[in-house]
Design a protein around this motif. Structure first.
Motif, PDB file in Angstrom:
ATOM      1  N   ASN A 313       8.919 -18.512  24.712  1.00 25.69           N
ATOM      2  CA  ASN A 313       9.440 -17.168  24.962  1.00 25.69           C
ATOM      3  C   ASN A 313       9.411 -16.369  23.659  1.00 25.69           C
ATOM      4  O   ASN A 313       9.764 -16.889  22.597  1.00 25.69           O
ATOM      5  CB  ASN A 313      10.874 -17.248  25.508  1.00 25.69           C
ATOM      6  N   THR A 314       8.981 -15.117  23.747  1.00 22.58           N
ATOM      7  CA  THR A 314       8.739 -14.329  22.533  1.00 22.58           C
ATOM      8  C   THR A 314       9.796 -13.259  22.270  1.00 22.58           C
ATOM      9  O   THR A 314       9.660 -12.482  21.332  1.00 22.58           O
ATOM     10  CB  THR A 314       7.384 -13.608  22.656  1.00 22.58           C
ATOM     11  N   GLY A 357       4.391 -16.612  24.880  1.00 21.86           N
ATOM     12  CA  GLY A 357       4.423 -15.839  26.114  1.00 21.86           C
ATOM     13  C   GLY A 357       3.404 -16.243  27.163  1.00 21.86           C
ATOM     14  O   GLY A 357       2.917 -15.400  27.905  1.00 21.86           O
TER      15      GLY A 357
END
Ligand code: ZN
Length: 489
Positions: A313-314, A357
């Protein structure tokens, strides 16, 4: 005395987008008899590791079975589970007669077709060894302490610490109790209290720390042999998910019942008080930057690979870049493709890279940036207590003032080596962002001047009321206000 030991373990996040196949075990722990390393246990293999050391002094012969363990992810492939289980059961069958079986399991493993893998294993082991054989099990506290496994085993011991720094000590406890049972010195009985709650219980926070210290004090006195707090694993959506208290006493079932009830009621009274405060990403980063000592550690539990999340997750990374934050590092971001591209580009190269992502909607969108490759290292590992956890090939890339550590073997942030392997000195940073719920505290806690927990868009929602449960039996807190905690065994 002939003892048999084996391991079959993973922590299953039934909401994870990453199913677990035999390859997941092959990449992590896949050790046949004769292949077990002597230096340290591998994940849940502590019972075998400790039994091997103690066999001579305690006067038993150890028959070593296979050990299989995978990093936490989604539900295990059914054929893969049955293949590993049958291999172990076949080894056990061929080793008979056996006086005791030591199982290193996780406790929250789910396979397609099996809600309670550990219950299934214990039941099949019992069918082979018969009622007189002693079955001892070591479990991670993030387990579902199901009735089936309590009924069919003799002694179950969970780690007490979260971060799990006492895996070896608890295996010592388990084997000590099993050997004393075999010698006829004790006759263990177990009692189980169901708190009807879902929560998280880091033992690094004061209330749980005091509770664990107190239960350790109760053990070994007055006929109390062992006490385990089964925290439960909030992301394994099975009927018996939840927090339970297990007491093992010598012969006296009434005494075990009474203590399990008393400690269980205490844990119920701690609802809502055992978890750290969570800030949103922007507030958390602002608080870190405003703090005038370094380093500050920000934890991203929602994208914790240790709980089965992809770890790509970014959200926090993009926030740091947009905000122009300097002297910051984040890790680990699982992106084998990006690592390959960095190796292709070479150390010192500047090139446009898309990373993070990738895996699922909860991974967010990828980062597209011109990065500088600041560090590359093959076949890395990080330490966690006495264990070495593989990271695979790693790359460090710099975007503005932010360094990101990309890894190929998906795992959470555990040891400082995650950063030092690729030339980043965590002591010198203003801000370190780690993808982990609480295990990072073992190594990063001592160097952090402040720790801040944020709630990112990762898949492991910390507000359990927002987790889309379908299978867990209700009512259970905090999904329901009215619950009926009770002694159930
Ligand atoms: Zn755990």
């Amino acid at each position: 005395m002939r003892l048999f030991s084996a391991t079959l373990a993973t922590e299953t996040n039934t909401f994870s987008p990453l199913p677990t196949s035999l390859d997941g075990y092959r990449e992590t722990v896949f050790l046949r008899p004769g292949e077990h390393p002597d230096d340290a246990p591998r994940m849940c293999t502590a019972p075998l590791f400790v039994a091997r050391r103690r066999a001579k002094a305690d006067g038993f012969t150890l028959i070593e079975g296979s050990c299989f363990a995978a990093s936490p992810a989604g539900t295990t492939n059914r054929a893969a589970y049955e293949f590993m289980r049958e291999e172990i059961l076949d080894q056990l069958q061929r080793s008979m007669p056996i006086d005791a079986v030591l199982l290193g399991l996780h406790g929250a493993m789910v396979a397609f077709g099996y809600d309670d893998v550990e219950g299934d294993i214990v039941q099949r082991v019992r069918a082979i060894v018969g009622p007189r054989c002693v079955i001892g099990v070591e479990l991670d506290p993030h387990c579902s302490m199901t009735l089936e496994r309590v009924r069919l085993s003799d002694i179950i011991v969970c780690y007490k610490e979260y971060p799990h720094t006492d895996v070896v000590e608890r295996a010592e406890d388990l084997i000590g109790l099993v050997v004393r049972t075999l010698r006829g010195e004790i006759r263990p009985v177990m009692s189980l209290y169901d708190c009807r709650q879902i929560s998280s219980y880091p033992t690094t926070l004061p209330l749980m720390r005091a509770f664990v210290d107190r239960i350790k004090d109760l053990e070994g006195k007055d006929g109390i042999l062992s006490i385990s707090i089964a925290h439960g694993f909030p992301y394994a959506d099975v009927p018996e998910l939840g927090s339970r208290v297990l007491v093992v006493a010598d012969k006296d079932k009434a005494k075990a019942d009474e203590l399990a009830r008393q400690l269980g009621e205490e844990l119920v009274s701690m609802r809502g008080k055992t978890m750290p405060e969570f800030l949103d990403v922007s507030t958390g980063v602002a608080a870190a930057l405003a703090f005038n000592d370094r380093p500050v550690v920000i934890a991203d539990p929602a994208d914790n690979a240790g709980g089965g999340a992809p770890s790509d997750n970014t959200e926090i990374l993009r926030h740091l870049i947009e905000r122009g934050v300097a002297q910051a590092a984040i890790g680990p971001i699982w992106d084998p493709i990006a690592v390959r591209l960095c190796f292709d580009a070479g150390e010192g190269a500047r090139f446009p890279l898309r990373f993070g992502g990738k895996t699922a909607p909860a991974s967010g969108v990828p980062v597209d940036a011109v990065v500088e490759v600041t560090g590359l290292a093959r076949d890395c590992w990080q330490s966690f207590g006495p264990s070495r956890v593989p990271l695979g090939d790693c790359a460090a890339v710099r975007t503005g003032g932010v360094d990101a550590v990309l890894i190929t073997k998906r795992t959470q942030a555990l040891g400082l080596e995650l950063f030092t392997n690729v030339g980043i000195n965590p002591h010198a940073l203003k801000l370190i962002v780690v993808k982990s719920s609480n295990h990072f505290m073992a190594a990063f806690g001592p160097i952090a001047k402040k720790v801040i927990y944020v709630e990112s868009g990762g898949p492991l929602n910390r507000d359990y009321r927002n987790v889309p449960y379908r299978r867990v039996s209700r009512p259970i807190w905090p999904l329901d206000e009215e619950t009926s905690p009770a002694l159930i065994y």
